[in-house]
Design a protein around this motif. Structure first.
Motif, PDB file in Angstrom:
ATOM      1  N   LEU A  49     -36.951   0.729  64.129  1.00  0.00           N
ATOM      2  CA  LEU A  49     -36.604  -0.605  64.618  1.00  0.00           C
ATOM      3  C   LEU A  49     -37.164  -0.888  66.005  1.00  0.00           C
ATOM      4  N   GLY A  50     -37.468   0.152  66.775  1.00  0.00           N
ATOM      5  CA  GLY A  50     -38.133  -0.073  68.056  1.00  0.00           C
ATOM      6  C   GLY A  50     -39.498  -0.711  67.863  1.00  0.00           C
ATOM      7  N   HIS A  51     -40.235  -0.275  66.815  1.00  0.00           N
ATOM      8  CA  HIS A  51     -41.521  -0.893  66.486  1.00  0.00           C
ATOM      9  C   HIS A  51     -41.325  -2.296  65.900  1.00  0.00           C
ATOM     10  N   TYR A  52     -40.199  -2.479  65.224  1.00  0.00           N
ATOM     11  CA  TYR A  52     -39.931  -3.735  64.524  1.00  0.00           C
ATOM     12  C   TYR A  52     -39.840  -4.915  65.487  1.00  0.00           C
ATOM     13  N   VAL A  53     -39.426  -4.646  66.728  1.00  0.00           N
ATOM     14  CA  VAL A  53     -39.300  -5.709  67.732  1.00  0.00           C
ATOM     15  C   VAL A  53     -40.637  -6.432  67.900  1.00  0.00           C
ATOM     16  N   LEU A 185     -54.193 -12.621  73.259  1.00  0.00           N
ATOM     17  CA  LEU A 185     -52.856 -12.205  73.666  1.00  0.00           C
ATOM     18  C   LEU A 185     -52.601 -10.803  73.127  1.00  0.00           C
ATOM     19  N   GLU A 186     -51.982  -9.958  73.949  1.00  0.00           N
ATOM     20  CA  GLU A 186     -51.609  -8.622  73.499  1.00  0.00           C
ATOM     21  C   GLU A 186     -50.106  -8.441  73.655  1.00  0.00           C
ATOM     22  N   LEU A 187     -49.484  -7.915  72.614  1.00  0.00           N
ATOM     23  CA  LEU A 187     -48.055  -7.623  72.621  1.00  0.00           C
ATOM     24  C   LEU A 187     -47.817  -6.153  72.958  1.00  0.00           C
ATOM     25  N   GLY A 188     -46.688  -5.883  73.600  1.00  0.00           N
ATOM     26  CA  GLY A 188     -46.322  -4.498  73.890  1.00  0.00           C
ATOM     27  C   GLY A 188     -44.945  -4.446  74.530  1.00  0.00           C
ATOM     28  N   GLY A 189     -44.444  -3.232  74.703  1.00  0.00           N
ATOM     29  CA  GLY A 189     -43.161  -3.044  75.356  1.00  0.00           C
ATOM     30  C   GLY A 189     -43.297  -3.104  76.865  1.00  0.00           C
ATOM     31  N   THR A 190     -42.170  -3.224  77.562  1.00  0.00           N
ATOM     32  CA  THR A 190     -42.199  -3.297  79.019  1.00  0.00           C
ATOM     33  C   THR A 190     -42.761  -2.018  79.643  1.00  0.00           C
ATOM     34  N   ASP A 191     -42.641  -0.881  78.936  1.00  0.00           N
ATOM     35  CA  ASP A 191     -43.192   0.365  79.464  1.00  0.00           C
ATOM     36  C   ASP A 191     -44.710   0.392  79.383  1.00  0.00           C
ATOM     37  N   GLN A 192     -45.299  -0.609  78.709  1.00  0.00           N
ATOM     38  CA  GLN A 192     -46.751  -0.673  78.530  1.00  0.00           C
ATOM     39  C   GLN A 192     -47.438  -1.580  79.559  1.00  0.00           C
ATOM     40  N   LYS A 193     -46.710  -2.074  80.542  1.00  0.00           N
ATOM     41  CA  LYS A 193     -47.243  -3.113  81.427  1.00  0.00           C
ATOM     42  C   LYS A 193     -48.573  -2.724  82.056  1.00  0.00           C
ATOM     43  N   MET A 215     -44.638  -9.065  76.923  1.00  0.00           N
ATOM     44  CA  MET A 215     -43.899  -7.802  76.875  1.00  0.00           C
ATOM     45  C   MET A 215     -42.510  -8.008  76.286  1.00  0.00           C
ATOM     46  N   MET A 216     -42.158  -7.115  75.371  1.00  0.00           N
ATOM     47  CA  MET A 216     -40.844  -7.144  74.741  1.00  0.00           C
ATOM     48  C   MET A 216     -39.976  -6.038  75.333  1.00  0.00           C
ATOM     49  N   PRO A 217     -38.666  -6.262  75.400  1.00  0.00           N
ATOM     50  CA  PRO A 217     -37.779  -5.217  75.941  1.00  0.00           C
ATOM     51  C   PRO A 217     -37.809  -3.978  75.048  1.00  0.00           C
ATOM     52  N   LEU A 218     -37.556  -2.828  75.657  1.00  0.00           N
ATOM     53  CA  LEU A 218     -37.405  -1.602  74.879  1.00  0.00           C
ATOM     54  C   LEU A 218     -36.036  -1.627  74.209  1.00  0.00           C
ATOM     55  N   LEU A 219     -35.988  -1.208  72.970  1.00  0.00           N
ATOM     56  CA  LEU A 219     -34.740  -1.216  72.217  1.00  0.00           C
ATOM     57  C   LEU A 219     -34.047   0.135  72.348  1.00  0.00           C
ATOM     58  N   GLU A 220     -32.843   0.131  72.916  1.00  0.00           N
ATOM     59  CA  GLU A 220     -32.077   1.368  72.998  1.00  0.00           C
ATOM     60  C   GLU A 220     -31.711   1.831  71.589  1.00  0.00           C
ATOM     61  N   GLY A 221     -31.641   3.151  71.423  1.00  0.00           N
ATOM     62  CA  GLY A 221     -31.310   3.709  70.125  1.00  0.00           C
ATOM     63  C   GLY A 221     -29.819   3.717  69.856  1.00  0.00           C
ATOM     64  N   LEU A 222     -29.427   4.444  68.825  1.00  0.00           N
ATOM     65  CA  LEU A 222     -28.035   4.451  68.377  1.00  0.00           C
ATOM     66  C   LEU A 222     -27.078   5.002  69.424  1.00  0.00           C
ATOM     67  N   ASP A 223     -27.609   5.812  70.353  1.00  0.00           N
ATOM     68  CA  ASP A 223     -26.750   6.363  71.411  1.00  0.00           C
ATOM     69  C   ASP A 223     -26.442   5.341  72.493  1.00  0.00           C
ATOM     70  N   GLY A 224     -27.193   4.237  72.486  1.00  0.00           N
ATOM     71  CA  GLY A 224     -26.965   3.183  73.473  1.00  0.00           C
ATOM     72  C   GLY A 224     -27.507   3.484  74.849  1.00  0.00           C
ATOM     73  N   VAL A 225     -28.250   4.585  74.994  1.00  0.00           N
ATOM     74  CA  VAL A 225     -28.745   4.994  76.303  1.00  0.00           C
ATOM     75  C   VAL A 225     -30.273   5.089  76.319  1.00  0.00           C
ATOM     76  N   LYS A 227     -34.223   4.959  74.860  1.00  0.00           N
ATOM     77  CA  LYS A 227     -34.943   4.067  73.973  1.00  0.00           C
ATOM     78  C   LYS A 227     -35.035   4.704  72.586  1.00  0.00           C
ATOM     79  N   MET A 228     -35.080   3.866  71.566  1.00  0.00           N
ATOM     80  CA  MET A 228     -35.120   4.369  70.202  1.00  0.00           C
ATOM     81  C   MET A 228     -36.373   5.200  70.001  1.00  0.00           C
ATOM     82  N   SER A 229     -36.189   6.413  69.486  1.00  0.00           N
ATOM     83  CA  SER A 229     -37.315   7.331  69.317  1.00  0.00           C
ATOM     84  C   SER A 229     -36.945   8.395  68.305  1.00  0.00           C
ATOM     85  N   LYS A 230     -37.909   8.770  67.487  1.00  0.00           N
ATOM     86  CA  LYS A 230     -37.659   9.831  66.521  1.00  0.00           C
ATOM     87  C   LYS A 230     -37.352  11.143  67.237  1.00  0.00           C
TER      88      LYS A 230
END
Length: 389
Positions: A49-53, A185-193, A215-225, A227-230
């Protein structure tokens, strides 16, 4: 040609930053299909879902008639994006990259229209460029520029780590991708600035019109802390079953519901947050699951969740895992049956009391004498029946 407010709101919903809004409006007002780029390095098997954003935002542009360039960084994946990293990424083999790239293509078309999406691999131009071309490309940035990066600076000055020369090359190469694709236009997360802005720099050097950066916000994972990551085990994968997706989404902290709704759905945020938290979370989970599995599967997943977790019953359908008869270390079984991503994570789950075997809580280093089928439960929602063969 003025951009209608409804269109502008759809394109900018959830965006963290646009560089610049004035430039984006000007490009849209030209009335032509813009070339929209999203680059993804195939460094793991699953999209989540982090990629889904970003993919949802790409789909919004696509539905409005814009030209979509989905770039698979099969060349740059061998280097590894240093963004947000405290250490150099391990190098992937060419075979790993090829395998992951194929899975990405299959998964991305669950969001984008395959017939209207242009898929590229950046090995197309970097292999043709050769060593001399790469050396010349390196001349388009300075060491001083690279050391302004917050993650590089932190790694050097605070953590005492190293930075490889290949990592210096990564943002330059990502920037060249934008030149090669003539991106508007290029899309990416805020960590990609830093990397995204390098695209503008490279385009400027090659006397091209500059791309807008969204830039899109990074999506926190299920832990809420984090970023979502495998790698953190806090993710919801595209390929998760409807039941798993629903169960995972019901576990997110209440504080994340609004963000998940804004970035992953078209739900009305005010209406959603006016509901009781339990109802709001169920609606959110059902909406997201519907987008991947359809309304019927989402409804069944909600029903199963209620039956198992509200009524404390065992699921109707349980995955079976077959293995050899005899003594097994429980942590090994958890990893082998995909109840934990690794043996280390399995040991952590055992240590915190999250594992039950046939209804009995088990501790770290426990073994199982597997002579008959046993039911292993991890947390509240993961069940596997282990069958000896």
């Amino acid at each position: 040609m003025t951009v209608p407010s409804e269109t502008w709101n759809a394109l900018t919903r959830g965006c963290a930053e646009i560089i610049s809004e004035k430039e984006l409006r000007a490009k849209l007002e030209e009335g032509r299909p813009l070339r929209i780029k999203l680059g993804v390095d195939p460094t793991a098997a699953d999209l989540h879902l982090g990629h889904y954003v970003a993919l949802r935002k790409l789909k919004t542009f696509q539905d409005l008639g814009h030209h979509i360039d989905f770039l698979i960084g099969d060349f740059t994946a061998r280097i590894g994006d240093p963004s947000g990293r405290s250490e150099t990424r391990p190098e992937l083999s060419a075979e790993q990259v090829k395998t992951y790239a194929l899975t990405y293509q299959e998964q991305v078309f669950r969001v984008l229209d395959k017939e209207k999406t242009h898929v590229h691999y950046n090995s197309e131009w970097f292999n043709a460029m050769g060593t001399l071309g790469l050396v010349q490309l390196a001349g388009h940035a300075t060491v001083a520029q690279m050391l302004k990066r917050a993650d590089f600076k932190k790694r050097l000055e605070v953590e005492g780590g190293d930075i490889s020369m290949l990592e210096f090359m990564y943002p330059i190469m990502q920037g060249y991708d934008s030149y090669a694709l003539n991106s508007d236009l290029e899309l990416g997360g805020t960590d990609q600035k830093f990397n995204l802005l390098m695209g503008r720099e490279i385009q400027r050097d090659y006397q091209k019109d500059l791309q807008v950066v969204m830039m899109m916000p990074l999506l926190e994972g299920l832990d809420g802390v984090k970023k979502m990551s495998k790698s953190y085990g806090n993710y919801v994968a595209f390929n998760d079953s409807a039941n798993d997706q629903f169960g995972k989404l019901m576990s997110i902290p209440d504080t994340l519901m609004s963000k998940y709704a804004e970035l992953l759905t078209e739900l009305d945020l005010n209406a959603l947050m006016a509901l009781h938290p339990r109802e709001a979370k169920a609606l959110l989970a059902k909406t997201i699951v519907t987008q991947f599995h359809g309304a019927e599967a989402a409804a069944l997943a909600e029903s199963e969740f209620t039956r198992v977790f509200s009524k404390k019953e065992i699921p109707v359908q349980i995955v079976e895992f077959q293995t050899s008869r005899g003594m097994h270390r429980l942590s090994d079984l958890l990893a082998a049956a995909s109840l934990a991503p690794s043996k280390k994570e399995a040991q952590r789950l055992l240590a915190q009391g999250s594992v039950q075997v046939d209804g009995q809580r088990r501790a770290d280093r426990d073994t199982v004498d597997l002579q008959a089928p046993v039911l292993i439960q991890v947390g509240k929602r993961r069940f596997v029946r282990v069958v000896p063969t």
